[in-house]
Design an enzyme around this catalytic site. Structure first.
Site, short mmCIF file in Angstrom:
data_model
loop_
_atom_site.label_atom_id
_atom_site.label_comp_id
_atom_site.label_asym_id
_atom_site.label_seq_id
_atom_site.Cartn_x
_atom_site.Cartn_y
_atom_site.Cartn_z
N HIS A 194 -3.02 7.06 6.86
CA HIS A 194 -1.86 7.93 6.40
C HIS A 194 -2.69 9.42 5.94
O HIS A 194 -2.18 10.30 6.08
CB HIS A 194 -1.32 7.27 5.08
CG HIS A 194 0.07 6.85 5.60
ND1 HIS A 194 0.86 7.27 6.13
CD2 HIS A 194 0.15 5.44 5.34
CE1 HIS A 194 2.10 6.47 6.40
NE2 HIS A 194 1.68 5.53 5.96
N GLY B 14 0.84 -1.12 0.13
CA GLY B 14 0.01 -0.05 0.15
C GLY B 14 0.94 1.26 0.10
O GLY B 14 2.18 1.03 0.43
N HIS C 87 -4.67 1.18 7.06
CA HIS C 87 -3.33 1.63 7.38
C HIS C 87 -3.31 3.02 6.48
O HIS C 87 -2.92 4.03 6.83
CB HIS C 87 -2.19 0.77 7.22
CG HIS C 87 -0.93 1.04 7.21
ND1 HIS C 87 -0.14 0.97 8.35
CD2 HIS C 87 -0.15 1.80 6.40
CE1 HIS C 87 1.33 1.33 7.97
NE2 HIS C 87 0.97 2.00 6.92
N GLU C 88 -3.79 2.87 5.21
CA GLU C 88 -3.67 3.71 4.17
C GLU C 88 -4.31 5.03 4.51
O GLU C 88 -4.02 6.01 4.26
CB GLU C 88 -3.65 3.19 2.55
CG GLU C 88 -2.71 1.87 2.21
CD GLU C 88 -1.15 2.41 2.53
OE1 GLU C 88 -0.74 3.76 2.50
OE2 GLU C 88 -0.46 1.61 2.84
N CYS D 106 5.67 -0.08 7.64
CA CYS D 106 5.43 1.13 6.64
C CYS D 106 6.67 1.54 5.81
O CYS D 106 7.75 1.51 6.30
CB CYS D 106 4.99 2.25 7.46
SG CYS D 106 4.61 3.71 6.62
N LEU D 107 6.23 1.83 4.37
CA LEU D 107 7.49 2.14 3.56
C LEU D 107 8.20 3.42 4.08
O LEU D 107 9.53 3.62 3.56
CB LEU D 107 7.16 2.08 2.13
CG LEU D 107 6.26 1.04 1.62
CD1 LEU D 107 5.82 1.13 0.17
CD2 LEU D 107 7.40 -0.03 1.41
#
Length: 159
Positions: free
Chosen positions: A136, A46, A132-133, A90-91
């Protein structure tokens, strides 16, 4: 397609609330393609707009082969059921993992790149990735919801 640099924590951009997308044009389509390319290049499931410096309510998820890639523009969760504890990373915060409680299943309404509204039901890992996204897009990082941090070595043992 262009792979964009991923914004890293503690950049304050990651904690900004994103604006709704109002214009659905070729620029938006290109941005969404770039977001998928960036996410795949980074081995993610994501990616949200703020992670590439775009403070718009746009997220992409590809967390299940059967479901395939999902584009979420101006997403809203309108129903959620159950709770599930699961590991997240998380990226924008590499090498940090933690257990987070999320809804087990969700219903989301969002728009696609052409500005068409749709509804989506998701459960399990896909629901977790979507939540999660969407966090953000509200400037919320998973670290604010972690119940317990996990070392990378533990990840390899668990999964």
């Amino acid at each position: 397609m262009t792979v964009k640099p991923i914004i890293m924590h503690p950049d304050p951009l990651l904690e900004q609330t994103c604006e709704r997308v109002e214009i659905f044009d070729s620029k938006l389509k290109r941005l969404v393609r770039d977001m998928f390319e960036t996410m795949y290049e980074a081995d993610g499931v994501g990616l949200a707009g703020p992670q590439i410096g775009v403070l718009k309510q746009i997220a992409v998820v590809d967390a299940d082969e059967e479901i395939g890639p999902i584009v979420l523009i101006n997403p809203e969760i309108y129903d959620q059921n159950g709770e599930e504890l699961g590991v997240e990373g998380c990226l924008s915060i590499p090498s940090l993992y933690g257990e987070v409680v999320r809804s087990q299943s969700i219903k989301v309404k969002a728009f696609d790149v052409k500005g068409r509204q749709f509804d989506l039901k998701a459960s399990g890992f896909v629901a977790r990735a979507i939540q999660h996204e969407i966090d953000h897009l509200q400037g919320i990082l998973f670290t604010s919801k972690v119940v317990r941090y996990i070392k990378e070595e533990e990840l390899e043992v668990e999964g």
